[in-house]
Enzyme design. Sequence first.
Site, PDB file in Angstrom:
ATOM      1  N   GLY A 180      60.389  46.816  50.704  1.00 40.55           N
ATOM      2  CA  GLY A 180      60.084  45.738  51.637  1.00 40.55           C
ATOM      3  C   GLY A 180      58.935  46.105  52.543  1.00 40.55           C
ATOM      4  O   GLY A 180      58.258  47.130  52.361  1.00 40.55           O
ATOM      5  N   HIS A 181      58.718  45.256  53.554  1.00 40.91           N
ATOM      6  CA  HIS A 181      57.591  45.432  54.466  1.00 40.91           C
ATOM      7  C   HIS A 181      58.028  45.892  55.843  1.00 40.91           C
ATOM      8  O   HIS A 181      57.277  45.771  56.807  1.00 40.91           O
ATOM      9  CB  HIS A 181      56.796  44.128  54.572  1.00 40.91           C
ATOM     10  N   GLY A 182      59.256  46.401  55.964  1.00 42.16           N
ATOM     11  CA  GLY A 182      59.699  46.984  57.213  1.00 42.16           C
ATOM     12  C   GLY A 182      60.373  46.002  58.137  1.00 42.16           C
ATOM     13  O   GLY A 182      60.781  44.910  57.763  1.00 42.16           O
TER      14      GLY A 182
END
Length: 393
Positions: A241-243
Amino acid sequence: MGIVGIRTAILVVAGLAWCGSVLAGGWEERVFNVEHFGARGDGLTDSTEAFVHAWTAACGARGASASLLVPAAKSFLVGPTKFRGPCAATRITVQVMGTITALPASAWDRQNYWLMFHQVDGLTVTGSGGVLDGRGETWWSNRCRNGDSLVLMNCTNLELSHFSSKNSPQMHIAVIQSSKVNVTQLTITAPGDSPNTDGVHIDRSEDVHITGLTIGTGDDCISIGPGSRFVNIDGIICGPGHGVSVGSLGRHGAMESVEHIDVRNVHFINTMNGARIKTWQGGRGYAKSISFTNINFTNVENPVIIDQFYVDRGVVPNAGAVALSNITYTNLKGTSSRKTAVDFDCSDSGSCRDISVSSVLITASDGRGTEARCRNAQGKTSGYVYPRIPCLS
């Protein structure tokens, strides 16, 4: 048939649509099983209308509590549906024990959501073994305008717990204009390359608590949008994911605010970003009192990042940005897949102030050293901080 017989017949017919369970206090909770309203758990039959009728009955049931039951070991095919409140009962529970599966993209009628609960106070969505399957793969390949899987809008005293969400067309869970929200013990999954499949998105909501989630998606594990305040995130496993992202804020010159965000005890594993704050150039407003505490990184591309250079077409570069202040990073450790482990990239307008960094050790995944990059950030460090952050005193 006499009067007594007629009354008995009416009660028998009503009993086909709901069942009750006597609780310790001696009163009876009404439980409305979707199958009793015509839902077919064969994974093939469209049960949308049956779910609507079951919700209408449960929401209208008077008393301390009522429940809508989705039985275990069955799959129910449901199209875009809005479950409207307010409801008569003080507490209403949706028990997702089986699987609710979305109709494919071709069957949607331009809706931007799949399942929406609107203006429901005292709502619980829970279920051991329950699954929401958004069938996002029918959307992703064509880059359609996707819909969010589960939307909670204008709700208070909301609890989401103990179910799974997979393959949302877009965001898995969106909490919008809601308050007193508790999200706990969920598993949220989608392929790492699936577009816009945020795990949990918070928008214009307050008093939100997110704990004990395992999230792996193609976008932010958790995103915190404009107008949100007093959001606590604790005990999250994120990856892929992107955090965890605060923002994006200020697009199209909007005036926006976010404050009192506490993120702690998060483990980022093979993510694009870790602790991220992002704003658009030309935006106005503020994001303040944001803290990241006890954060672990395993092979994260951008472990710590502030990016104020998202740009709309026609916006003059360095046209100002949402003001960031009182941003705290404490006890951060782990590994970065890139040499730059900390990146504070702030606008020339002096919009990044009072950044505090304490006790940081982020090394490279390949065993080499890391570095920090910063522009226009102001603040201080304390304790051991590696990599050294040159723009902070």
